[in-house]
Scaffold this motif. Structure first.
Motif, short mmCIF file in Angstrom:
data_model
loop_
_atom_site.label_atom_id
_atom_site.label_comp_id
_atom_site.label_asym_id
_atom_site.label_seq_id
_atom_site.Cartn_x
_atom_site.Cartn_y
_atom_site.Cartn_z
N ASN A 8 0.97 -1.03 -0.11
CA ASN A 8 0.07 -0.10 -0.04
C ASN A 8 0.87 1.25 -0.08
OD1 ASN A 8 -1.77 1.93 0.48
ND2 ASN A 8 -2.53 1.25 2.62
N LYS A 10 0.27 4.27 -0.42
CA LYS A 10 -0.47 5.35 0.20
C LYS A 10 0.01 6.49 -0.84
CE LYS A 10 -0.32 3.19 4.92
NZ LYS A 10 -0.38 3.63 6.19
N HIS A 98 -9.84 1.61 4.60
CA HIS A 98 -8.60 1.71 5.12
C HIS A 98 -8.70 2.59 6.37
CE1 HIS A 98 -4.24 2.94 6.26
NE2 HIS A 98 -4.04 1.60 5.59
N GLU A 100 -7.05 5.29 7.50
CA GLU A 100 -6.83 6.51 7.13
C GLU A 100 -8.38 6.94 6.57
OE1 GLU A 100 -2.99 5.78 5.27
OE2 GLU A 100 -2.18 5.28 7.35
N ALA A 173 -1.29 0.05 15.20
CA ALA A 173 0.18 -0.30 14.58
C ALA A 173 0.42 -0.01 13.32
CB ALA A 173 -0.02 -2.22 14.61
N ILE A 174 -0.27 0.93 12.74
CA ILE A 174 -0.20 1.38 11.16
C ILE A 174 0.76 2.44 11.48
CG2 ILE A 174 -1.26 2.74 9.32
CD1 ILE A 174 -3.66 0.71 9.91
N GLY A 175 2.22 2.31 10.65
CA GLY A 175 2.82 3.45 10.52
C GLY A 175 3.54 4.00 11.94
N GLY A 212 -0.07 -3.62 9.39
CA GLY A 212 0.50 -2.56 10.62
C GLY A 212 1.81 -2.98 10.93
N MET A 214 4.13 -4.35 9.44
CA MET A 214 4.74 -5.70 9.13
C MET A 214 5.89 -5.11 8.38
SD MET A 214 3.57 -8.89 6.77
CE MET A 214 2.35 -9.37 8.01
N LEU A 232 -0.63 -6.56 4.40
CA LEU A 232 -0.99 -5.56 3.61
C LEU A 232 0.29 -4.45 4.15
CD1 LEU A 232 -2.46 -3.68 1.71
CD2 LEU A 232 -4.07 -3.36 3.64
N ILE A 233 0.97 -4.00 3.33
CA ILE A 233 2.43 -3.58 3.79
C ILE A 233 2.63 -2.14 3.42
CG2 ILE A 233 4.91 -3.90 3.69
CD1 ILE A 233 3.27 -6.43 4.32
N GLY A 234 2.68 -1.19 4.25
CA GLY A 234 2.68 0.31 3.99
C GLY A 234 4.15 0.64 3.92
N GLY A 235 4.79 1.09 4.80
CA GLY A 235 5.97 1.80 4.62
C GLY A 235 7.05 0.95 4.08
P1 PGA Z 1 2.35 0.24 7.50
O1 PGA Z 1 0.82 0.53 7.02
O2 PGA Z 1 2.93 -1.11 7.10
O3 PGA Z 1 3.30 1.59 7.15
O4 PGA Z 1 2.07 0.12 9.17
C1 PGA Z 1 0.09 -0.38 6.56
C2 PGA Z 1 -1.12 0.10 6.08
O5 PGA Z 1 -1.62 1.12 6.41
O6 PGA Z 1 -1.79 -0.61 5.32
#
Ligand code: PGA
Length: 251
Positions: A8, A10, A98, A100, A173-175, A212, A214, A232-235
């Protein structure tokens, strides 16, 4: 079941940065991964990512996704992107609900459910996100919150619920660098699986992703949990080496 690792991005990226990231991913994916891999990119870059994937042969298995989709099919909805537009650009997935979007854009359970329905109606697989805030976890209401969020999607989608991908993303856990422990995540995934089982005989085929924080270091233990079917991988999806490590950790 084959696991799904979905990036993701973002609201990050540029034409130059996306090209550099995809070129690096293409090198890392020269040996085809076991897992299914997707990137959910900002809508203006869908065409670029699609074109680059076609040019770089090892990106052939890379699936394309969006980060949101309209709950409407077409018409006077300024700023919205419809599921058929995403389909036009080769999208397989769209993230819906999501945290956000729930937090900063006021998306309700009912709207998220409608977005999932609209996506499915147009052949897009919604990646439906659920998850509790820190306050909700501390108040002991995690299970109530995620079940309420999923119940809305089940109600709106009936037997089609087996076609979604679900993502458990604890908001705290997100970001943040704080990850749910594998046991904490598995416990919620098991609750979600049971809720799906009550709704459809096909619940076992629904992928339930964890998201979150990961990262390359914690992915293997999270992905080893019985009800965690991907991430689901953000950063970490913005760094090719980290994203590739996570992909390699998946079954
Ligand atoms: P993160 O985001 O891996 O940066 O915590 C995950 C997400 O918001 O999908």
């Amino acid at each position: 079941m084959t696991q799904l690792i979905a990036g993701n991005w973002k609201m990050n990226g540029s034409l130059a940065a996306n090209e550099a990231l995809l070129t690096a991913l293409a090198q890392g994916l020269a040996t085809p991964p076991r897992a299914e891999v997707a990137v959910c990119v900002p809508a203006p870059y869908l065409a670029q990512v699609r074109a680059l994937s076609a040019q770089l042969p090892s990106l052939e298995p890379l699936q394309l996704g969006a980060q949101d989709v309209s709950s409407q099919a077409a018409g006077a909805f300024t700023g919205e992107v419809s599921p058929s537009m995403l389909k036009d650009f080769g999208c397989r997935y769209a993230i819906v609900g999501h945290s956000e979007r729930r937090q900063y854009h006021g998306e309700t359970d009912a709207l998220v459910a409608e977005k999932a329905r609209q996506a499915l109606a147009h052949g897009i697989t919604p990646i439906v996100c659920v998850g509790e805030s820190l306050a909700e976890r501390e108040a002991g209401t995690t299970v109530d919150v995620v079940k309420r969020q999923l119940a809305a999607v089940i109600q709106a989608n009936g037997h089609c619920i087996s076609e979604i991908v679900l993502a458990y993303e604890p908001v705290w856990a997100i970001g943040t660098g704080k990850t749910a422990t594998p046991e904490e995540a598995q416990a919620v995934h098991a609750v979600l699986r049971a809720q799906l089982k009550a709704a459809t005989p096909q619940a076992e085929r629904v992928k339930i992703l964890y998201g979150g924080s990961m990262n390359a270091a914690n992915a293997a233990t999270l992905l080893a949990q019985p009800d965690i079917d991907g991430g689901l991988i953000g950063g970490a999806a913005l760094k090719a080496a980290d994203f590739l490590t996570i992909i390699a950790a998946a079954r």
